[in-house]
Scaffold this motif. Structure first.
Motif, PDB file in Angstrom:
ATOM      1  N   LEU A 133     -12.758  24.638 -13.218  1.00 52.39           N
ATOM      2  CA  LEU A 133     -13.161  26.010 -12.893  1.00 52.39           C
ATOM      3  C   LEU A 133     -14.266  26.032 -11.835  1.00 52.39           C
ATOM      4  CD1 LEU A 133     -13.139  27.776 -16.364  1.00 52.39           C
ATOM      5  CD2 LEU A 133     -11.646  28.240 -14.427  1.00 52.39           C
ATOM      6  N   ILE A 134     -15.204  25.117 -11.941  1.00 52.23           N
ATOM      7  CA  ILE A 134     -16.277  25.062 -10.935  1.00 52.23           C
ATOM      8  C   ILE A 134     -15.705  24.691  -9.565  1.00 52.23           C
ATOM      9  CG2 ILE A 134     -18.309  23.741 -10.221  1.00 52.23           C
ATOM     10  CD1 ILE A 134     -19.205  23.755 -13.123  1.00 52.23           C
ATOM     11  N   ALA A 135     -14.786  23.730  -9.536  1.00 51.59           N
ATOM     12  CA  ALA A 135     -14.182  23.328  -8.263  1.00 51.59           C
ATOM     13  C   ALA A 135     -13.389  24.474  -7.638  1.00 51.59           C
ATOM     14  CB  ALA A 135     -13.292  22.109  -8.464  1.00 51.59           C
ATOM     15  N   VAL A 136     -12.613  25.189  -8.448  1.00 55.80           N
ATOM     16  CA  VAL A 136     -11.826  26.322  -7.932  1.00 55.80           C
ATOM     17  C   VAL A 136     -12.749  27.425  -7.432  1.00 55.80           C
ATOM     18  CG1 VAL A 136     -10.242  28.165  -8.634  1.00 55.80           C
ATOM     19  CG2 VAL A 136      -9.780  25.814  -9.300  1.00 55.80           C
ATOM     20  N   GLN A 137     -13.841  27.654  -8.151  1.00 55.04           N
ATOM     21  CA  GLN A 137     -14.768  28.703  -7.724  1.00 55.04           C
ATOM     22  C   GLN A 137     -15.448  28.338  -6.402  1.00 55.04           C
ATOM     23  OE1 GLN A 137     -17.926  29.674 -10.445  1.00 55.04           O
ATOM     24  NE2 GLN A 137     -18.060  31.727  -9.612  1.00 55.04           N
ATOM     25  N   ILE A 138     -15.834  27.098  -6.235  1.00 56.32           N
ATOM     26  CA  ILE A 138     -16.481  26.676  -4.984  1.00 56.32           C
ATOM     27  C   ILE A 138     -15.503  26.766  -3.815  1.00 56.32           C
ATOM     28  CG2 ILE A 138     -17.456  24.676  -3.781  1.00 56.32           C
ATOM     29  CD1 ILE A 138     -18.798  23.920  -6.429  1.00 56.32           C
ATOM     30  N   LEU A 139     -14.263  26.307  -4.033  1.00 55.01           N
ATOM     31  CA  LEU A 139     -13.261  26.393  -2.959  1.00 55.01           C
ATOM     32  C   LEU A 139     -12.935  27.838  -2.600  1.00 55.01           C
ATOM     33  CD1 LEU A 139     -10.868  23.484  -3.972  1.00 55.01           C
ATOM     34  CD2 LEU A 139     -12.505  23.550  -2.078  1.00 55.01           C
ATOM     35  N   ALA A 140     -12.845  28.702  -3.621  1.00 56.05           N
ATOM     36  CA  ALA A 140     -12.569  30.121  -3.354  1.00 56.05           C
ATOM     37  C   ALA A 140     -13.720  30.758  -2.588  1.00 56.05           C
ATOM     38  CB  ALA A 140     -12.315  30.869  -4.659  1.00 56.05           C
TER      39      ALA A 140
ATOM     40  N   ALA B 201      -8.694  39.464  -0.622  1.00 58.44           N
ATOM     41  CA  ALA B 201      -8.658  40.154  -1.917  1.00 58.44           C
ATOM     42  C   ALA B 201      -8.173  39.221  -3.030  1.00 58.44           C
ATOM     43  CB  ALA B 201      -7.761  41.388  -1.830  1.00 58.44           C
ATOM     44  N   VAL B 202      -7.177  38.393  -2.728  1.00 55.99           N
ATOM     45  CA  VAL B 202      -6.680  37.439  -3.730  1.00 55.99           C
ATOM     46  C   VAL B 202      -7.752  36.403  -4.055  1.00 55.99           C
ATOM     47  CG1 VAL B 202      -5.010  35.583  -4.099  1.00 55.99           C
ATOM     48  CG2 VAL B 202      -4.241  37.772  -3.185  1.00 55.99           C
ATOM     49  N   LEU B 203      -8.432  35.908  -3.046  1.00 58.42           N
ATOM     50  CA  LEU B 203      -9.500  34.939  -3.277  1.00 58.42           C
ATOM     51  C   LEU B 203     -10.677  35.558  -4.031  1.00 58.42           C
ATOM     52  CD1 LEU B 203      -9.515  32.918   0.051  1.00 58.42           C
ATOM     53  CD2 LEU B 203      -8.829  32.124  -2.203  1.00 58.42           C
ATOM     54  N   ALA B 204     -10.971  36.819  -3.756  1.00 58.15           N
ATOM     55  CA  ALA B 204     -12.051  37.490  -4.487  1.00 58.15           C
ATOM     56  C   ALA B 204     -11.682  37.655  -5.957  1.00 58.15           C
ATOM     57  CB  ALA B 204     -12.341  38.852  -3.855  1.00 58.15           C
ATOM     58  N   ALA B 205     -10.430  38.014  -6.240  1.00 57.71           N
ATOM     59  CA  ALA B 205      -9.988  38.135  -7.636  1.00 57.71           C
ATOM     60  C   ALA B 205     -10.044  36.779  -8.342  1.00 57.71           C
ATOM     61  CB  ALA B 205      -8.581  38.707  -7.686  1.00 57.71           C
ATOM     62  N   LEU B 206      -9.660  35.724  -7.652  1.00 59.48           N
ATOM     63  CA  LEU B 206      -9.727  34.375  -8.212  1.00 59.48           C
ATOM     64  C   LEU B 206     -11.183  33.965  -8.471  1.00 59.48           C
ATOM     65  CD1 LEU B 206      -8.072  31.791  -8.896  1.00 59.48           C
ATOM     66  CD2 LEU B 206      -8.516  31.063  -6.559  1.00 59.48           C
TER      67      LEU B 206
ATOM     68  N   PHE C 171     -13.752  36.014  -9.102  1.00 59.16           N
ATOM     69  CA  PHE C 171     -14.263  36.770 -10.243  1.00 59.16           C
ATOM     70  C   PHE C 171     -13.678  36.264 -11.555  1.00 59.16           C
ATOM     71  CE2 PHE C 171     -15.189  40.292  -7.122  1.00 59.16           C
ATOM     72  CZ  PHE C 171     -16.559  40.135  -7.185  1.00 59.16           C
ATOM     73  N   ALA C 172     -12.397  35.892 -11.562  1.00 57.48           N
ATOM     74  CA  ALA C 172     -11.785  35.348 -12.779  1.00 57.48           C
ATOM     75  C   ALA C 172     -12.451  34.039 -13.176  1.00 57.48           C
ATOM     76  CB  ALA C 172     -10.288  35.161 -12.570  1.00 57.48           C
ATOM     77  N   CYS C 173     -12.719  33.174 -12.205  1.00 53.12           N
ATOM     78  CA  CYS C 173     -13.410  31.911 -12.499  1.00 53.12           C
ATOM     79  C   CYS C 173     -14.822  32.165 -13.005  1.00 53.12           C
ATOM     80  CB  CYS C 173     -13.451  31.028 -11.264  1.00 53.12           C
ATOM     81  SG  CYS C 173     -11.883  30.265 -10.883  1.00 53.12           S
TER      82      CYS C 173
END
Length: 122
Positions: A8-15, A60-65, A67-69
């Motif tokens: 989750l941390i990795a996905v959030q940093i990449l997003a 918008a898709v990256l912002a939703a991702l 916020f979900a993370c």
């Protein structure tokens, strides 16, 4: 749980990095005026208006991702109570001293009688 946390941390940093890049690539609303008079943005990679739709939808898709993370990291990062889910379930149940009637006090138990007291004296 640490593997999920690290993913989750990795996905959030990449997003976050991708969102910063996409936001910097987008042009402002004032740039549309220059495109109308032939400033050269019509020959871009996505066309005259195609870049705005593609970049804004991807952002918008990256912002939703993102916020979900963030919500999932907050959920997994909150410590859980071992006894129960609620503070009320873990609270001791005691009656306040003001609700116990003073006149109905329970007397202390009597001391046991000794054998010497039961033998009649002659």
């Amino acid at each position: 749980m640490t593997i999920v946390h690290n993913i989750l941390i990795a996905v959030q940093i990449l997003a976050a990095i991708a969102m910063v890049g996409l936001i910097l690539l987008q042009h402002g609303k004032g740039a549309d005026m220059g495109a109308a008079f032939g400033s050269g943005s019509a020959g871009s990679l996505f066309g005259a208006s195609g870049s705005a739709n593609f970049l804004s939808r991807t952002t918008a898709v990256l912002a939703a991702l993102f916020f979900a993370c963030t919500l999932l990291l907050a959920y997994f990062g909150t410590p859980r109570a071992a006894g129960g889910d609620s503070l009320l379930e873990r609270a001791p149940i005691t009656a306040p001293a003001s609700q116990i009637p003073a006149g109905n006090a329970v007397p202390a138990p009597a001391a046991p009688a000794s054998d010497a007291a039961q033998i009649p004296a002659k």
